[in-house]
Design a protein around this motif. Structure first.
Motif, mmCIF file in Angstrom:
data_model
loop_
_atom_site.group_PDB
_atom_site.id
_atom_site.type_symbol
_atom_site.label_atom_id
_atom_site.label_comp_id
_atom_site.label_asym_id
_atom_site.label_seq_id
_atom_site.Cartn_x
_atom_site.Cartn_y
_atom_site.Cartn_z
ATOM 1 N N CYS A 1 -36.067 -13.859 43.719
ATOM 2 C CA CYS A 1 -34.745 -13.232 43.535
ATOM 3 C C CYS A 1 -34.607 -12.541 42.184
ATOM 4 O O CYS A 1 -33.587 -11.912 41.924
ATOM 5 N N ASN A 2 -35.594 -12.675 41.314
ATOM 6 C CA ASN A 2 -35.421 -12.157 39.955
ATOM 7 C C ASN A 2 -35.843 -10.695 39.789
ATOM 8 O O ASN A 2 -35.729 -10.145 38.706
ATOM 9 N N ALA A 3 -36.324 -10.072 40.848
ATOM 10 C CA ALA A 3 -36.673 -8.639 40.891
ATOM 11 C C ALA A 3 -37.900 -8.259 40.078
ATOM 12 O O ALA A 3 -38.199 -7.072 39.958
ATOM 13 N N ILE A 4 -38.635 -9.214 39.552
ATOM 14 C CA ILE A 4 -39.817 -8.850 38.769
ATOM 15 C C ILE A 4 -40.858 -8.149 39.632
ATOM 16 O O ILE A 4 -41.470 -7.165 39.199
ATOM 17 N N SER A 5 -41.037 -8.588 40.867
ATOM 18 C CA SER A 5 -42.013 -7.924 41.740
ATOM 19 C C SER A 5 -41.592 -6.475 42.020
ATOM 20 O O SER A 5 -42.441 -5.583 42.109
ATOM 21 N N VAL A 6 -40.299 -6.224 42.119
ATOM 22 C CA VAL A 6 -39.795 -4.859 42.310
ATOM 23 C C VAL A 6 -40.032 -4.043 41.038
ATOM 24 O O VAL A 6 -40.429 -2.876 41.097
ATOM 25 N N LEU B 1 -31.674 -0.699 35.011
ATOM 26 C CA LEU B 1 -30.831 -0.432 36.177
ATOM 27 C C LEU B 1 -31.211 -1.338 37.352
ATOM 28 O O LEU B 1 -30.336 -1.951 37.982
ATOM 29 N N ILE B 2 -32.490 -1.436 37.654
ATOM 30 C CA ILE B 2 -32.946 -2.284 38.763
ATOM 31 C C ILE B 2 -32.560 -3.734 38.505
ATOM 32 O O ILE B 2 -32.060 -4.421 39.397
ATOM 33 N N TYR B 3 -32.804 -4.202 37.290
ATOM 34 C CA TYR B 3 -32.468 -5.594 36.961
ATOM 35 C C TYR B 3 -30.968 -5.856 37.130
ATOM 36 O O TYR B 3 -30.562 -6.832 37.772
ATOM 37 N N ALA B 4 -30.138 -4.971 36.566
ATOM 38 C CA ALA B 4 -28.684 -5.156 36.647
ATOM 39 C C ALA B 4 -28.195 -5.089 38.088
ATOM 40 O O ALA B 4 -27.386 -5.921 38.522
ATOM 41 N N LEU B 5 -28.676 -4.113 38.837
ATOM 42 C CA LEU B 5 -28.266 -3.995 40.240
ATOM 43 C C LEU B 5 -28.765 -5.171 41.063
ATOM 44 O O LEU B 5 -28.112 -5.584 42.027
ATOM 45 N N ASN B 6 -29.902 -5.738 40.689
ATOM 46 C CA ASN B 6 -30.388 -6.920 41.399
ATOM 47 C C ASN B 6 -29.462 -8.113 41.180
ATOM 48 O O ASN B 6 -29.173 -8.861 42.118
ATOM 49 N N VAL B 7 -28.985 -8.295 39.958
ATOM 50 C CA VAL B 7 -28.046 -9.395 39.686
ATOM 51 C C VAL B 7 -26.782 -9.206 40.520
ATOM 52 O O VAL B 7 -26.294 -10.154 41.154
ATOM 53 N N VAL B 8 -26.266 -7.985 40.556
ATOM 54 C CA VAL B 8 -25.081 -7.698 41.367
ATOM 55 C C VAL B 8 -25.399 -7.932 42.846
ATOM 56 O O VAL B 8 -24.581 -8.488 43.589
#
Length: 184
Positions: free
Chosen positions: A92-97, A125-132
Motif C-alpha cells: 500500500c505504500n506505492a514504492i513499487s509504483v 505527486l504519486i506518493y501524495a495521491l496514494n495516501v489519499v
C-alpha cells in the motif's frame, strides 16, 4: 542482425535502461524491506508513515480514525469510526509504483535537470495521491462495505496505475518536444 540493432537502437537502449534501472531499484527496495523492519515504525518506516498520513487524511474528511500494529501480520490495522476495516501492508505504500515511474523516466530521459525535477515532482505527486487513495478506499469500505472487493481490486488499482500512465504520457510529450526543439 546488426542492421536490426542499428535500426532499433533507441528502443533497445530504452529497454536496457528501463529493465536495468527497475532491477536495481527493486533490488534496493528488497534490501530495504529485509533490513528496514522496525519495532518503532512497524512494519517498516515507509509503510508506517503511509498509515499515519492515511489516518490524518481520513480525519480531514471528517471521520474518526486510528491505526495500530497488527499482532499477527506485518501491517498496520486501519480503523474508521471504530471499525477495523483494512490492513495497510507494504504493497500500500506505492514504492513499487514509484520504482516503475522512476525507471521509465530514467529510460526516457532528457537533460539531467528536467529529468530530475520531473522525477521528484512525479514521485511526490504519486506518493501524495496514494495516501489519499488509501484513505478514500478505507472511507469507501466504511460507507459501502458490500463494494469492498470492487473498490480494492478494481477501482483503486486503476486510479494509481492510471495516474502513473498519465504521468508517463506527459513526460513522453515533454521529452519529445524538448528533443524536437534541440534538433531544430
Amino acid at each position: 542482425m546488426k542492421e536490426i540493432f542499428e535500426k532499433n537502437k533507441a528502443v533497445i537502449r530504452f529497454l536496457v535502461l528501463f529493465i536495468g534501472c527497475y532491477l536495481v531499484l527493486a533490488g534496493l527496495y528488497k534490501v530495504y524491506l529485509f533490513y528496514g523492519s522496525s519495532e518503532v515504525y512497524y512494519p517498516d518506516y515507509i509503510t508506517h508513515l503511509v498509515s499515519q498520513q492515511t489516518e490524518a487524511v481520513i480525519e480531514a474528511f471528517g471521520y474518526q480514525s486510528h491505526i495500530e500494529p497488527h499482532p499477527n501480520d506485518a501491517s498496520m490495522k486501519l480503523y474508521v469510526e471504530g471499525d477495523y476495516l483494512a490492513r495497510v501492508v507494504e504493497g500500500c505504500n506505492a514504492i513499487s509504483v514509484l520504482v516503475l515511474f522512476v525507471s521509465f523516466i530514467i529510460a526516457f530521459h532528457t537533460n539531467f535537470r528536467d529529468t530530475l525535477l520531473y522525477m521528484l515532482a512525479g514521485c511526490i505527486l504519486i506518493y501524495a495521491l496514494n495516501v489519499v487513495r488509501v484513505a478514500l478506499l478505507a472511507i469507501g469500505i466504511y460507507e459501502y462495505p458490500e463494494s469492498q472487493e470492487f473498490l480494492h481490486d478494481t477501482v483503486f488499482p486503476l486510479v494509481i496505475y492510471g495516474i502513473l500512465f498519465v504521468l508517463w504520457i506527459i513526460w513522453v510529450r515533454m521529452a519529445t518536444a524538448e528533443k524536437k526543439n534541440v534538433d531544430e
